[in-house]
Design an enzyme around this catalytic site. Structure first.
Site, PDB file in Angstrom:
ATOM      1  N   SER A  34       0.834  -1.203   0.000  1.00 27.52           N
ATOM      2  CA  SER A  34       0.000   0.000   0.000  1.00 27.52           C
ATOM      3  C   SER A  34       0.865   1.246   0.000  1.00 27.52           C
ATOM      4  O   SER A  34       1.981   1.235   0.554  1.00 27.52           O
ATOM      5  CB  SER A  34      -0.856  -0.023   1.267  1.00 27.52           C
ATOM      6  OG  SER A  34      -1.408   1.236   1.510  1.00 27.52           O
ATOM      7  N   TYR A  59      -1.787  -1.176  10.833  1.00 27.54           N
ATOM      8  CA  TYR A  59      -2.017  -1.698   9.483  1.00 27.54           C
ATOM      9  C   TYR A  59      -0.804  -1.414   8.591  1.00 27.54           C
ATOM     10  O   TYR A  59      -0.275  -2.316   7.924  1.00 27.54           O
ATOM     11  CB  TYR A  59      -3.287  -1.068   8.875  1.00 27.54           C
ATOM     12  CG  TYR A  59      -3.410  -1.314   7.379  1.00 27.54           C
ATOM     13  CD1 TYR A  59      -3.689  -2.580   6.881  1.00 27.54           C
ATOM     14  CD2 TYR A  59      -3.199  -0.275   6.461  1.00 27.54           C
ATOM     15  CE1 TYR A  59      -3.774  -2.812   5.515  1.00 27.54           C
ATOM     16  CE2 TYR A  59      -3.286  -0.499   5.093  1.00 27.54           C
ATOM     17  CZ  TYR A  59      -3.577  -1.765   4.630  1.00 27.54           C
ATOM     18  OH  TYR A  59      -3.648  -1.985   3.281  1.00 27.54           O
ATOM     19  N   LYS A 102       2.179  -3.971   6.580  1.00 29.18           N
ATOM     20  CA  LYS A 102       2.631  -3.945   5.171  1.00 29.18           C
ATOM     21  C   LYS A 102       4.147  -3.749   5.106  1.00 29.18           C
ATOM     22  O   LYS A 102       4.843  -4.392   4.319  1.00 29.18           O
ATOM     23  CB  LYS A 102       1.917  -2.825   4.401  1.00 29.18           C
ATOM     24  CG  LYS A 102       0.419  -3.044   4.223  1.00 29.18           C
ATOM     25  CD  LYS A 102       0.109  -4.265   3.359  1.00 29.18           C
ATOM     26  CE  LYS A 102      -1.360  -4.522   3.220  1.00 29.18           C
ATOM     27  NZ  LYS A 102      -1.695  -5.826   2.648  1.00 29.18           N
TER      28      LYS A 102
HETATM   29  P1  NAD Z   1     -10.911  -7.005   0.898  1.00 33.41           P
HETATM   30  O1  NAD Z   1     -11.129  -7.004   2.377  1.00 33.41           O
HETATM   31  O2  NAD Z   1     -12.058  -6.754   0.015  1.00 33.41           O
HETATM   32  O3  NAD Z   1     -10.199  -8.371   0.450  1.00 33.41           O
HETATM   33  C1  NAD Z   1      -9.334  -9.088   1.303  1.00 33.41           C
HETATM   34  C2  NAD Z   1      -9.829 -10.522   1.311  1.00 33.41           C
HETATM   35  O4  NAD Z   1      -8.983 -11.290   2.149  1.00 33.41           O
HETATM   36  C3  NAD Z   1     -11.255 -10.655   1.841  1.00 33.41           C
HETATM   37  O5  NAD Z   1     -12.016 -11.397   0.935  1.00 33.41           O
HETATM   38  C4  NAD Z   1     -11.079 -11.386   3.170  1.00 33.41           C
HETATM   39  O6  NAD Z   1     -12.179 -12.221   3.451  1.00 33.41           O
HETATM   40  C5  NAD Z   1      -9.794 -12.152   2.921  1.00 33.41           C
HETATM   41  N1  NAD Z   1      -9.034 -12.486   4.120  1.00 33.41           N
HETATM   42  C6  NAD Z   1      -8.639 -11.667   5.120  1.00 33.41           C
HETATM   43  N2  NAD Z   1      -7.930 -12.357   6.021  1.00 33.41           N
HETATM   44  C7  NAD Z   1      -7.852 -13.630   5.586  1.00 33.41           C
HETATM   45  C8  NAD Z   1      -7.242 -14.813   6.080  1.00 33.41           C
HETATM   46  N3  NAD Z   1      -6.590 -14.848   7.228  1.00 33.41           N
HETATM   47  N4  NAD Z   1      -7.377 -15.948   5.347  1.00 33.41           N
HETATM   48  C9  NAD Z   1      -8.070 -15.967   4.186  1.00 33.41           C
HETATM   49  N5  NAD Z   1      -8.658 -14.881   3.675  1.00 33.41           N
HETATM   50  C10 NAD Z   1      -8.552 -13.729   4.372  1.00 33.41           C
HETATM   51  O7  NAD Z   1      -9.740  -5.933   0.628  1.00 33.41           O
HETATM   52  P2  NAD Z   1      -9.201  -5.373  -0.760  1.00 33.41           P
HETATM   53  O8  NAD Z   1      -9.548  -3.932  -0.810  1.00 33.41           O
HETATM   54  O9  NAD Z   1      -9.560  -6.261  -1.875  1.00 33.41           O
HETATM   55  O10 NAD Z   1      -7.634  -5.440  -0.457  1.00 33.41           O
HETATM   56  C11 NAD Z   1      -6.825  -6.524  -0.878  1.00 33.41           C
HETATM   57  C12 NAD Z   1      -5.407  -6.297  -0.388  1.00 33.41           C
HETATM   58  O11 NAD Z   1      -4.953  -5.036  -0.880  1.00 33.41           O
HETATM   59  C13 NAD Z   1      -5.294  -6.245   1.135  1.00 33.41           C
HETATM   60  O12 NAD Z   1      -4.087  -6.876   1.498  1.00 33.41           O
HETATM   61  C14 NAD Z   1      -5.199  -4.756   1.427  1.00 33.41           C
HETATM   62  O13 NAD Z   1      -4.482  -4.479   2.597  1.00 33.41           O
HETATM   63  C15 NAD Z   1      -4.460  -4.247   0.189  1.00 33.41           C
HETATM   64  N6  NAD Z   1      -4.731  -2.828  -0.096  1.00 33.41           N
HETATM   65  C16 NAD Z   1      -6.025  -2.405  -0.248  1.00 33.41           C
HETATM   66  C17 NAD Z   1      -6.276  -1.059  -0.465  1.00 33.41           C
HETATM   67  C18 NAD Z   1      -7.695  -0.545  -0.611  1.00 33.41           C
HETATM   68  O14 NAD Z   1      -7.908   0.660  -0.459  1.00 33.41           O
HETATM   69  N7  NAD Z   1      -8.673  -1.372  -0.924  1.00 33.41           N
HETATM   70  C19 NAD Z   1      -5.216  -0.148  -0.570  1.00 33.41           C
HETATM   71  C20 NAD Z   1      -3.912  -0.623  -0.427  1.00 33.41           C
HETATM   72  C21 NAD Z   1      -3.680  -1.971  -0.187  1.00 33.41           C
END
Ligand code: NAD
Ligand code: UDP
Length: 343
Positions: free
Chosen positions: A124, A148, A152
């Site tokens: 991120s 958080y 990362k």
């Molecule tokens: P999201 O919450 O929609 O997707 C994450 C998925 O991981 C979910 O489906 C959740 O059920 C699953 N999950 C969480 N912990 C788990 C575990 N222990 N075992 C199995 N599954 C698990 O989030 P997203 O927005 O799709 O983000 C995906 C990745 O991108 C994450 O790592 C997040 O930190 C990173 N990210 C997201 C953003 C944003 O703004 N959306 C920005 C920067 C980074």
């Protein structure tokens, strides 16, 4: 390639799964559905006309995960799974350290054991902290101001150590800026539980009449209109970035971080105006105090991804707002349909 997609039922994961299937990859999604619903994967199948394997499992469960590694012979891993809410991470840091760090550790240990050395990891822009000058570049000093962000940062460090110990690994660390928007079909999008923390889902819900008024956090920043500036990127462009990163890790060894953004910053007021345009709805707002920990301006220098991955974000702010609105409308209709059925 046969790819393990952790967290593939989530917002960014589901869009990426659709792109992977359309590009001919075979995918196994492992997700514990803690922040998603299996229906997103049904929709991925509907959009692509292709099948995938879904396993409801927690990536922190090493024994169960090992069974999955034994059963499938993966060529690469795309690792999305993790908790992502900054505020929540401050309240329950141990949950974040356990889920994000232990989960990643389990995955990386199994990758090492089964000799799968190709990885695309979701990092991120938060790892740039708040002291760097914009545009943010991959080689700038990193820091974090909440649990958080620290997860990362630690995972990135862990990956650099893994690569130092075994240079046969090939790792792409993708630093997302502000992912927004939804699938143009209206079938996939973000569905935050409770009151949204992020601007886009909040604005969408105000436009839809689910919330009465947007609070704009800070109107006295040193920016063009006093409100905060961010680099919003359409989730479909982001999904495309994963395909490019996968191609890169497939044919080379190394570890590289890439910014995935548009390189262009928009203010909160610009987002509000664009939403009003695409939805035809008035978005009531009030100017409020700055939110603690917010940077005034954040946007990426995306030249590294453009040159090394040959990737560029193509969708405009209007596309982002229109697709978010379309997704919101689709949700409302589905909800109304269900209500009618109940009646
Ligand atoms: P999201 O919450 O929609 O997707 C994450 C998925 O991981 C979910 O489906 C959740 O059920 C699953 N999950 C969480 N912990 C788990 C575990 N222990 N075992 C199995 N599954 C698990 O989030 P997203 O927005 O799709 O983000 C995906 C990745 O991108 C994450 O790592 C997040 O930190 C990173 N990210 C997201 C953003 C944003 O703004 N959306 C920005 C920067 C980074
Ligand atoms: N923001 C806002 N009201 C909200 C949510 C966010 O004014 O209800 C502002 C926030 O201060 C920031 C921008 O919108 O300037 C983007 O915030 P978001 O939480 O979406 O992303 P992040 O701050 O994590 O980059």
């Amino acid at each position: 390639m046969k790819i393990l997609v952790s967290g593939g039922a989530g917002y960014i994961g589901s869009h990426t799964c659709a792109e992977l299937l359309l590009s001919g990859h075979e995918i196994v999604v492992v997700d514990n559905l803690s922040n998603s619903n299996e229906s997103s994967l049904e929709r991925v199948k509907e959009i692509t006309g292709k099948d995938l394997i879904f396993i409801k499992e927690d990536i922190t469960d090493e024994m169960k995960m090992e069974k999955i590694f034994l059963e499938h012979h993966f060529d690469a891993v795309i690792h999305f799974a993790g908790h992502k809410a900054v505020g929540e991470s401050v309240s329950v840091p141990l949950n974040y350290y356990h889920n994000n760090i232990s989960g990643s550790l389990t995955l990386f240990k199994l990758m090492k054991k089964y000799e799968i050395k190709k990885l695309v990891f979701s990092s991120s822009a938060t790892v740039y902290g708040s002291h760097n000058k914009v545009p943010l570049k991959e080689d700038m000093p990193l820091s974090a101001s909440n649990p958080y962000g620290r997860t990362k940062l630690f995972i990135e460090e862990m990956l650099r150590d893994i690569y130092s110990a075994d240079p046969e690994w090939s790792i792409a660390i993708l630093r997302y800026f502000n992912p927004v928007g939804a699938h143009p079909s209206g079938l996939l999008g973000e569905n935050p539980k409770g009151i949204p923390n992020n601007l886009f889902p909040y604005v969408t819900q105000v436009a839809a009449g689910k919330r009465t008024c947007l609070s704009i956090f800070g109107s006295d920043y040193d920016t063009k209109d006093g409100t905060g500036i961010r680099d919003y990127i359409h989730v479909a462009d982001l999904a495309g970035g994963h395909l490019k990163a996968l191609e890169a890790v497939a044919c080379s060894n190394g570890i590289e971080a890439f910014n995935l953004g548009t390189g262009q910053g928009y203010s909160v007021l610009e987002i509000v105006r664009m939403f009003e345009k695409v939805s035809g709805k008035k978005i009531p707002f009030q100017l409020s105090e700055r939110r603690k920990g917010d940077a005034a301006v954040s946007y990426a220098d995306c030249s590294k991804a453009r040159i090394l991955l040959q990737w560029n974000a193509e969708k405009s702010l209007e596309d982002m707002c229109r697709d978010s609105w379309n997704w919101q409308m689709n949700q409302t209709e589905t909800y109304l349909d269900k209500e009618l059925q109940i009646i």
